[in-house]
Design an enzyme around this catalytic site. Sequence first.
Site, PDB file in Angstrom:
ATOM      1  N   GLU A 175     -47.051   8.112  17.829  1.00 37.60           N
ATOM      2  CA  GLU A 175     -47.590   8.548  16.540  1.00 37.60           C
ATOM      3  C   GLU A 175     -48.508   7.483  15.921  1.00 37.60           C
ATOM      4  O   GLU A 175     -49.149   7.726  14.908  1.00 37.60           O
ATOM      5  CB  GLU A 175     -46.450   8.924  15.577  1.00 37.60           C
ATOM      6  CG  GLU A 175     -45.408   7.858  15.297  1.00 37.60           C
ATOM      7  CD  GLU A 175     -44.271   7.810  16.337  1.00 37.60           C
ATOM      8  OE1 GLU A 175     -44.570   7.860  17.546  1.00 37.60           O
ATOM      9  OE2 GLU A 175     -43.100   7.669  15.920  1.00 37.60           O
ATOM     10  N   CYS A 280     -46.874  -4.095  28.800  1.00 37.48           N
ATOM     11  CA  CYS A 280     -45.540  -4.245  29.397  1.00 37.48           C
ATOM     12  C   CYS A 280     -45.591  -5.133  30.617  1.00 37.48           C
ATOM     13  O   CYS A 280     -44.563  -5.568  31.119  1.00 37.48           O
ATOM     14  CB  CYS A 280     -44.973  -2.889  29.775  1.00 37.48           C
ATOM     15  SG  CYS A 280     -45.978  -2.100  31.020  1.00 37.48           S
TER      16      CYS A 280
END
Length: 494
Positions: A175, A280
């Site tokens: 979001e 990541c």
Amino acid sequence: MARIPHVIGGEKIDAAERIQPVYNPATGEQQHELGIASAATVEQAIAAAQAALPMWRKTSLTKRADVFFNLRQLLKQRTPELAAIVTSEHGKVLSDAAGEIARGLENVEFASGLLHLLKGERDEQVSTGVDVHSVKQPVGVVAAITPFNFPVMVPLWMIASAIACGNTVVLKPSERDPSASVFIADLFREAGLPDGVLNVVHGDKVAVDTLLDSPTVKAISFVGSTPIARYIYERAAANGKRVQALGGAKNHMLVMPDADLNMTADAAVSAAYGSAGERCMAVSVVVAVGGVGDELVAKIAERMSKLTIGDGTDPASEMGPLITQEAKDRVESYVAGAAAEGGVVVVDGRETQFEGNGFFTGVSLIDHVKTDSKVYREEIFGPVLAVVRVDTYEEGLQLINDHQFGNGTAIFTRDGGAARQFEFEVEAGMVGINVPIPVPVGAFSFGGWKDSLFGDAHIYGPESVHFYTRSKVITTRWPNPDQSRVDLGFPSNS
Ligand code: NAD
């Protein structure tokens, strides 16, 4: 202010249980509104995906492949536009945004080879007059739930293979930077993908839980932080779904005494501070073996002093802001607490001054980090590099293998024997040898070990074909008047 729509059954839908702001992290200003979906809106997207499934399953493999060939061209042509969207909501510099699109393209290229990927196997004459073959069929409606840090690449990791394999998809992007997913859905449509095959809903836990609990959704692909990945895995598995849930990371770079220290320092700085450390596969710990620490830290610090941090749309910027003010506060709190935990703050990113209200922080380097400190144990997900000193290779390896996370790791050395031993012994899913960010190319699959992945299938590449298909094995005998007879015995091979 423009509201970012959901995409359901090919329609742009404006439905919101709540409205949430989407910021430009470089200015700190709200630039869009996002309608957070209710469970009913998510159910509508699931129903659209379910309705499109029979048609998409029947669509020939050649026609499906055409969509991916077209999409590849469109993505290449529209890269500057899409990169600008990514930079405006994520903050990463434009070249980095274009880089993530290029890596996502690998998944589109992989998917365009679906005629080859979906080939089954066949054995002739397994018994007299009997043949066996296998086929791979789609699992059905699948959900893709993605993080903020790669708003193009990670959705493509999932949806390219899922769609190529004949599934229909509900994508729930982050979001915080949701516009790229809507743009991708538009490109898919332009490439010839029928309505309803790819649906995009924006939302939070309510939307995710609706996907996890829907009996219509057969498989869940998730990438995000470890606590949420664990939750997704447990809830989806309890509901009988296939699930792959990729989590967080703490990627170590082991530097051997014989390493080329200039190359190593370049790699450490690039991999630690690129995309403000919000990757990541970022290197977040350097493990300096046997006395290389002092020289290496000096070389890293010198390179850090030359980095240009600024608005990602400025071609001079090498690093942009963090995603939110909350992320900035969180990252800076680790730097603030580092000295009390025994670390030596060599470069303090909080001291870098920025104009305006963007979510910027400077780059930080913390030496002599203790392995029981928060800076070492936890994923910071920002431009903070920790250096741990060890005496031997064995000690360094043990540290990596003892860590909670096992996403990526790298060794820097000129010694092929040490590199081979590291490759053999280290407990991580992706390993670099003098390569700091070893994200596999699209023909291989991506995934970590330990708390970096829940489930057994890695993402994209060959393992994604396995994840997004069910195999069926068919045993066949055709009438042969010479061999036909009644036989009440158990079917055995003869
Ligand atoms: P996040 O876990 O906060 O969010 C990921 C997704 O989960 C989002 O779509 C979000 O809306 C949803 N979500 C958040 N809270 C939820 C809840 N309580 N219940 C259900 N759904 C929820 O992750 P993020 O901050 O967007 O992304 C950063 C994290 O992702 C880092 O930990 C990073 O290491 C990880 N990551 C991992 C990989 C990998 O391949 N292993 C790749 C990229 C990012």
